[in-house]
Design an enzyme around this catalytic site. Sequence first.
Site, PDB file in Angstrom:
ATOM      1  N   HIS A  53       0.851  -1.187   0.000  1.00  0.00           N
ATOM      2  CA  HIS A  53       0.000   0.000   0.000  1.00  0.00           C
ATOM      3  C   HIS A  53       0.890   1.242   0.000  1.00  0.00           C
ATOM      4  CE1 HIS A  53      -3.861  -2.070   1.715  1.00  0.00           C
ATOM      5  NE2 HIS A  53      -3.384  -2.675   0.643  1.00  0.00           N
ATOM      6  N   GLU A  55       1.336   3.682   2.133  1.00  0.00           N
ATOM      7  CA  GLU A  55       2.075   3.957   3.365  1.00  0.00           C
ATOM      8  C   GLU A  55       3.359   3.128   3.433  1.00  0.00           C
ATOM      9  OE1 GLU A  55      -2.386   4.118   4.512  1.00  0.00           O
ATOM     10  OE2 GLU A  55      -1.098   3.148   3.015  1.00  0.00           O
ATOM     11  N   CYS A  89      -2.003  -1.218   7.571  1.00  0.00           N
ATOM     12  CA  CYS A  89      -1.090  -0.068   7.506  1.00  0.00           C
ATOM     13  C   CYS A  89      -1.116   0.721   8.812  1.00  0.00           C
ATOM     14  CB  CYS A  89      -1.455   0.832   6.331  1.00  0.00           C
ATOM     15  SG  CYS A  89      -1.110   0.080   4.723  1.00  0.00           S
ATOM     16  N   ALA A 159     -18.898   9.615 -29.217  1.00  0.00           N
ATOM     17  CA  ALA A 159     -18.476  10.682 -30.131  1.00  0.00           C
ATOM     18  C   ALA A 159     -19.688  11.063 -30.976  1.00  0.00           C
ATOM     19  CB  ALA A 159     -17.331  10.215 -31.017  1.00  0.00           C
ATOM     20  N   THR A 204     -23.528  -2.785 -31.520  1.00  0.00           N
ATOM     21  CA  THR A 204     -22.217  -2.154 -31.725  1.00  0.00           C
ATOM     22  C   THR A 204     -21.192  -3.199 -32.151  1.00  0.00           C
ATOM     23  OG1 THR A 204     -22.650  -0.378 -30.147  1.00  0.00           O
ATOM     24  CG2 THR A 204     -20.342  -0.887 -30.584  1.00  0.00           C
ATOM     25  N   THR A 295     -27.939   1.303 -25.706  1.00  0.00           N
ATOM     26  CA  THR A 295     -27.275   0.921 -24.454  1.00  0.00           C
ATOM     27  C   THR A 295     -27.004   2.145 -23.585  1.00  0.00           C
ATOM     28  OG1 THR A 295     -26.252  -0.976 -25.540  1.00  0.00           O
ATOM     29  CG2 THR A 295     -25.268  -0.244 -23.484  1.00  0.00           C
TER      30      THR A 295
END
Length: 347
Positions: A53, A55, A89, A159, A204, A295
């Site tokens: 992690h 830390e 941690c 788009a 698609t 969708t």
Amino acid sequence: MFISIDDFYMNRCLQLANNGIGITRPNPSVGAVIVYKDKIIGEGFTSKAGDNHAEVNAINSVKDKKLLRKSTIYVTLEPCSHFGKTPPCADLIVSCKFKRVVIGCLDSNPKVAGRGVKRLLSANIQVKVGVLEQMCREQHKRFFTNQEQKRPYIILKWAETKDGFLAPSTKDIKKPFWISNTYSQQLVHKLRAKENAILVGKNTVLEDNPTLNVRSWFGENPVRVVIDNTLELSDKLNVFNNEAKTIIFTGEKKLSENNLIYEQIDFNKPIAKQICSALLKHQIQSLIIEGGAKTLQTFINENLWDEAKVFVGDVTLKKGLKAPKLKVKETIKTNIFNDFLKTFHND
């Protein structure tokens, strides 16, 4: 403009945390900075799942460990207090005898949820919580959506032409009709590399035969998610290759195999919510909805989206398939040469 020294160092934590987006999932990408006498002596961000992690990486980067007991450690998210793939941690911070811990935001994971702070306070370590809290929550938006709303963080992406169309009414060949420029297309691949999964509908796939990968950017390919009610798609299509895991949502019952997973849902009921619940089971923390129009509209109608990225190309069609409409105003508008990108937030 930062109003305190704590803000300054927490902002550095946020910068570091950005480096881990897309590689730490399903863990949040946390940033950590260690400061001794107003000087940064260590810093780090979360490694891939199962590794260190933030830390731990920050502490490991400090050359003189004796300075830790006189130092402050800054973290964007409350240190964990439970054993997972790595030790807590919070216990590591206590064992290093830090003088002070500054935390951006608390962890809403029930396994942590304030327990990390309690562990630090019980060891007589000074703790400050809530520094640049909103910015830290934004940094960890995927994690918090997953924990608090029990679904992935959802980004709509499409788009459209200057006059608001997604595509022509008909196409001569089955391949994508490009509206945006190559720079916008590369930015889409960068977005894919940051997020966990990408979803498209059956039409698609039939019309464009997309690969849904990150071939124009560095990073891991997202998990591919496809809606195919009656299992009409041929396994020769690109979404069935071995480049990434594929999850198919269908109304049929079919056994999963290797990298291909079938999830049966009821298409007579709202499907977006069912998809979100199933993806949570697969530890999908963030999801891009790339189309098509039906969708996208399904998730808009069920109000299951957090952000939308709409690329507007320097193209007009005058007629064709209309782009979806959002009822909120864009929060950011960015030029990408002759394209522009509109970003919306569903607050």
